[in-house]
Write an enzyme that holds these catalytic residues in place. Structure first.
Site, PDB file in Angstrom:
ATOM      1  N   HIS A 147      -5.222  -6.862  -6.044  1.00  0.00           N
ATOM      2  CA  HIS A 147      -4.236  -5.714  -5.655  1.00  0.00           C
ATOM      3  C   HIS A 147      -3.016  -6.177  -6.201  1.00  0.00           C
ATOM      4  CE1 HIS A 147      -2.671  -2.890  -2.838  1.00  0.00           C
ATOM      5  NE2 HIS A 147      -1.390  -3.532  -2.826  1.00  0.00           N
ATOM      6  N   GLU A 148      -2.385  -7.369  -5.948  1.00  0.00           N
ATOM      7  CA  GLU A 148      -1.155  -7.968  -6.526  1.00  0.00           C
ATOM      8  C   GLU A 148      -0.980  -7.830  -7.864  1.00  0.00           C
ATOM      9  OE1 GLU A 148       1.295  -7.712  -4.586  1.00  0.00           O
ATOM     10  OE2 GLU A 148       0.097  -7.398  -2.631  1.00  0.00           O
ATOM     11  N   HIS A 151      -0.490  -4.360  -9.049  1.00  0.00           N
ATOM     12  CA  HIS A 151       1.023  -4.000  -9.319  1.00  0.00           C
ATOM     13  C   HIS A 151       1.581  -4.653 -10.708  1.00  0.00           C
ATOM     14  CE1 HIS A 151       1.150  -1.963  -5.492  1.00  0.00           C
ATOM     15  NE2 HIS A 151       1.004  -2.893  -4.806  1.00  0.00           N
ATOM     16  N   ASP A 225       2.669   1.012  -0.004  1.00  0.00           N
ATOM     17  CA  ASP A 225       2.943   1.568  -1.174  1.00  0.00           C
ATOM     18  C   ASP A 225       2.955   3.014  -1.240  1.00  0.00           C
ATOM     19  OD1 ASP A 225       2.970  -1.094  -2.001  1.00  0.00           O
ATOM     20  OD2 ASP A 225       0.731  -1.011  -2.480  1.00  0.00           O
TER      21      ASP A 225
END
Length: 341
Positions: A147-148, A151, A225
């Site tokens: 997930h990170e 980004h 988000d």
């Protein structure tokens, strides 16, 4: 027929005007909500001069840091200019708190002087909250890592996006992991391409979850988000005129119900326009999400490598991440990833 607010206002006006002239007396007042002040207070002869105090620019932050650093022992590696550049949007109180937190961390670590490591940790603590317990290696940790990195990779590939400062799996506050972006300069104006880039970057985490683990395995981690994405897309349509509806402002900046404000919200447009606004917001978000998923698919090899490194080290700084990404793709040439609506 009147309420307590009006009585207070009338008393203020009576005290300010009085029955005789008092030369040499100046009344100074401060408020965080100038938008809710009654116009009677702001007429000539009353509060007729307004001084706006915004958050300081980089020069102001540097001078504020210099004041608060006088009674603190700083290490040789400390650069107040670097700290000022890293803290856009910080107020004077935030900067004072930042150096105090850094001093506390220095004392806890039994160091003689504050170093940049303490400054970095203090910035993270002021912005995101207390550091939590690191996650053990598990499926959940790997999912958060993807997930990170999602980004980070979308923000790195898209030209108009702010550069990545660091990616971490160390929990802070309610966040299980964080990706930090740092603007290259204080931004008073934001372009359409920058807003679209930020929307795509914010959707990068959910896009990575979907592409890597499948639609059934997407998590609630993208909740914040998605709130940011919806807000940015709606403002593009209703406030900034950046859609096919044209250069018109359909909504004013929202303010809380407070002194002198109506309790009933009034719609400033018809139901047909409301439907078109919803369609434009969805169109912007869908196109940016498609771009984010395409970037994840095109860069899957480097993403897997970065995830393994992130799980091992728990934190990757921006320079190291960009160096690894540059081995697989030449980032400045990725103009095709700038969403075109």
């Amino acid at each position: 027929g009147n309420d307590e607010r009006e009585q207070t206002l009338n008393q203020l006006l009576t005290e300010m005007d009085g029955f005789e002239g008092n030369t040499g007396i100046i009344i100074i007042a401060a408020t965080n909500r100038p938008d809710v002040l009654d116009s009677a207070l702001l007429r000539p002869g009353r509060f007729d001069r307004q001084v706006s105090v915004d958050t300081p620019d980089i020069k102001g932050r540097l001078e504020i840091l210099d004041v608060h650093a006088r009674n603190k022992k700083l290490g040789a590696d400390i650069s107040l200019d670097a700290i000022a550049r890293r803290t856009p949007g910080f107020t004077g109180a935030d900067l004072a708190n930042l150096l105090n937190e850094a001093a506390i961390l220095t004392a806890r670590r039994r160091k003689d002087a504050i170093t940049m490591l303490e400054i970095d940790d203090a910035v993270d603590r002021v912005v995101a909250g207390m550091e939590g317990t690191p996650l053990v290696d598990s499926k959940s940790k790997r999912l958060i890592a993807y997930h990170e990195i999602g980004h980070a990779i979308v923000g790195t590939v898209i030209q108009a996006h702010d550069p990545v400062q660091k990616v971490t799996l160390v929990p802070r506050g309610q966040a299980r992991g964080l990706t930090w972006f740092m603007p290259s300069e204080d931004q008073g104006l934001i372009s359409r391409s920058q807003i679209l880039a930020r929307i795509s970057g914010a959707l990068g985490g959910r896009a990575a979850e979907e592409v890597v683990f499948g639609d059934a395995e997407v998590t609630t981690g993208a909740g914040n988000d998605l709130q940011q994405v919806s807000g940015m897309a709606r403002q593009m349509v209703t406030r900034y005129g950046m859609s096919t509806l044209g250069p018109i402002a359909l909504e004013a900046q929202q303010s809380e119900i407070f002194l002198g404000r109506d309790y009933t919200a009034r719609s400033e447009y018809s139901e047909e326009i409301a439907s078109r606004i919803d369609g434009q917001v969805r169109s912007i978000v869908d196109r940016c999400y498609d771009e984010a998923r395409q970037i994840i698919r095109d860069n899957r090899t480097v993403i897997d490598r970065l995830v393994d490194l992130l799980i091992e080290k728990e934190t990757i700084d921006g320079e190291e991440l960009r160096l690894i990404v540059s081995e697989y793709t030449f980032v400045p040439e990725k103009e095709q990833y700038v969403p075109q609506l």
